[in-house]
Design a protein around this motif. Structure first.
Motif, PDB file in Angstrom:
ATOM      1  N   ILE A 170       0.236   0.490  -9.201  1.00 47.45           N
ATOM      2  CA  ILE A 170       1.142   1.581  -9.571  1.00 47.45           C
ATOM      3  C   ILE A 170       0.289   2.765 -10.039  1.00 47.45           C
ATOM      4  N   THR A 171       0.456   3.922  -9.401  1.00 43.17           N
ATOM      5  CA  THR A 171      -0.322   5.107  -9.780  1.00 43.17           C
ATOM      6  C   THR A 171       0.530   6.188 -10.438  1.00 43.17           C
ATOM      7  N   HIS A 172       1.839   6.060 -10.353  1.00 46.15           N
ATOM      8  CA  HIS A 172       2.737   7.077 -10.912  1.00 46.15           C
ATOM      9  C   HIS A 172       3.962   6.410 -11.531  1.00 46.15           C
ATOM     10  N   ILE A 173       4.319   6.838 -12.715  1.00 50.11           N
ATOM     11  CA  ILE A 173       5.564   6.396 -13.345  1.00 50.11           C
ATOM     12  C   ILE A 173       6.538   7.556 -13.187  1.00 50.11           C
ATOM     13  N   PRO A 174       7.632   7.366 -12.450  1.00 48.89           N
ATOM     14  CA  PRO A 174       8.506   8.482 -12.065  1.00 48.89           C
ATOM     15  C   PRO A 174       9.514   8.912 -13.134  1.00 48.89           C
ATOM     16  N   ILE A 218      -3.486   4.342 -13.182  1.00 51.42           N
ATOM     17  CA  ILE A 218      -2.367   5.259 -13.393  1.00 51.42           C
ATOM     18  C   ILE A 218      -2.875   6.704 -13.409  1.00 51.42           C
ATOM     19  N   GLU A 219      -2.178   7.577 -12.667  1.00 48.59           N
ATOM     20  CA  GLU A 219      -2.600   8.974 -12.558  1.00 48.59           C
ATOM     21  C   GLU A 219      -1.622   9.938 -13.215  1.00 48.59           C
ATOM     22  N   SER A 220      -0.328   9.606 -13.183  1.00 52.10           N
ATOM     23  CA  SER A 220       0.646  10.558 -13.728  1.00 52.10           C
ATOM     24  C   SER A 220       1.861   9.859 -14.325  1.00 52.10           C
ATOM     25  N   GLU A 248       0.832  -1.201   0.000  1.00 52.52           N
ATOM     26  CA  GLU A 248       0.000   0.000   0.000  1.00 52.52           C
ATOM     27  C   GLU A 248       0.865   1.249   0.000  1.00 52.52           C
ATOM     28  N   LEU A 249       2.093   1.145   0.509  1.00 52.65           N
ATOM     29  CA  LEU A 249       2.989   2.294   0.533  1.00 52.65           C
ATOM     30  C   LEU A 249       3.754   2.452  -0.773  1.00 52.65           C
ATOM     31  N   ASN A 250       3.796   1.398  -1.565  1.00 51.90           N
ATOM     32  CA  ASN A 250       4.568   1.402  -2.799  1.00 51.90           C
ATOM     33  C   ASN A 250       3.625   1.493  -3.996  1.00 51.90           C
ATOM     34  N   THR A 251       3.341   2.715  -4.454  1.00 51.25           N
ATOM     35  CA  THR A 251       2.449   2.883  -5.592  1.00 51.25           C
ATOM     36  C   THR A 251       3.180   3.457  -6.798  1.00 51.25           C
ATOM     37  N   THR A 252       4.498   3.471  -6.730  1.00 53.73           N
ATOM     38  CA  THR A 252       5.293   3.990  -7.831  1.00 53.73           C
ATOM     39  C   THR A 252       6.528   3.116  -8.022  1.00 53.73           C
ATOM     40  N   LEU A 253       7.231   3.339  -9.090  1.00 56.32           N
ATOM     41  CA  LEU A 253       8.520   2.697  -9.335  1.00 56.32           C
ATOM     42  C   LEU A 253       9.597   3.635  -8.829  1.00 56.32           C
ATOM     43  N   ARG A 254      10.814   3.196  -8.804  1.00 60.66           N
ATOM     44  CA  ARG A 254      11.932   4.081  -8.480  1.00 60.66           C
ATOM     45  C   ARG A 254      12.309   4.880  -9.729  1.00 60.66           C
ATOM     46  N   SER A 255      12.788   6.101  -9.530  1.00 60.41           N
ATOM     47  CA  SER A 255      13.274   6.903 -10.651  1.00 60.41           C
ATOM     48  C   SER A 255      14.376   6.139 -11.378  1.00 60.41           C
ATOM     49  N   TYR A 256      14.343   6.176 -12.676  1.00 60.73           N
ATOM     50  CA  TYR A 256      15.325   5.521 -13.558  1.00 60.73           C
ATOM     51  C   TYR A 256      15.415   4.011 -13.332  1.00 60.73           C
ATOM     52  N   ALA A 257      14.360   3.388 -12.811  1.00 57.50           N
ATOM     53  CA  ALA A 257      14.379   1.961 -12.478  1.00 57.50           C
ATOM     54  C   ALA A 257      14.797   1.073 -13.640  1.00 57.50           C
ATOM     55  N   PHE A 258      14.338   1.369 -14.843  1.00 63.35           N
ATOM     56  CA  PHE A 258      14.652   0.538 -15.999  1.00 63.35           C
ATOM     57  C   PHE A 258      15.389   1.323 -17.082  1.00 63.35           C
ATOM     58  N   ALA A 259      15.932   2.461 -16.736  1.00 60.16           N
ATOM     59  CA  ALA A 259      16.609   3.311 -17.728  1.00 60.16           C
ATOM     60  C   ALA A 259      17.720   2.547 -18.437  1.00 60.16           C
TER      61      ALA A 259
END
Length: 186
Positions: free
Chosen positions: A79-83, A102-104, A54-65
């Motif tokens: 997942i609600t945000h792609i960073p 997804i929201e943003s 519930e606390l993890n609704t996003t990925l890490r920045s540059y996770a798959f860069a």
């Protein structure tokens, strides 16, 4: 060679392949992972890769860069945000299954994903930040999400396969550069 990762703590060691002058294996990730950064020859990421929280609704920045072999991604519904930069420079990424909630989409999230062939975005998206889809040349989007309220600078710049765009009434400002150098857009 194909290596399937099916364990949470699995580590893929490609060094023996390099030392023996073999081709570097393709990696298909099927297991949950706690990794902060994924790199190498990951080709497909399924929903099972992600761990639910519930606390993890996003990925890490540059996770798959710069996962240059990544071709397909299925994001789980929580997942609600792609960073920022999450999939930047994934030059072979072709397909993406967005989460239903997804929201943003963050700055530079898909910048340089030249083969990403999206024809639509979920209506749940309310914010698309700067350069989110910059140079996604294969994107053939023709309408923005119905609930979109913000679009950043150069969000779709250089997306040459976009030839027309329906703008929702929820969007009251479009930066001049949002669709700059989209050669097909008239």
């Amino acid at each position: 060679d194909v290596i399937e990762v099916n364990e949470c703590s699995a580590t893929v060691d490609i060094a023996p392949h390099i030392l023996e002058n073999k081709s570097i294996p393709t990696v298909v990730v099927n297991a949950p992972s706690t990794a902060d950064l994924i790199s190498g020859r990951v080709e497909k990421v399924t929903e099972n890769f992600f761990t639910s929280s519930e606390l993890n609704t996003t990925l890490r920045s540059y996770a798959f860069a710069v996962c240059t072999e990544l071709k397909s991604v299925e994001l789980p519904d929580y997942i609600t945000h792609i960073p920022v930069g999450a999939f930047s420079s994934c030059a072979n990424l072709v397909s993406l299954k967005f989460p239903s909630n997804i929201e943003s989409i963050g700055n530079d999230a898909f910048v340089g994903c030249i083969k990403l062939a999206l024809s639509e975005l979920p209506d749940s998206i309310t914010r698309i930040y700067s350069q989110a889809f910059y140079c996604c040349e294969a994107m053939s989007l023709s309408k923005l999400p119905a609930n979109l309220s913000y679009i950043g600078e150069a969000a779709f710049a250089c997306c040459d396969s976009i030839i027309s765009m329906d703008i929702p009434s929820s969007l009251d400002h479009i930066p001049n550069s949002a669709f700059s150098t989209c050669l097909g857009l008239t």
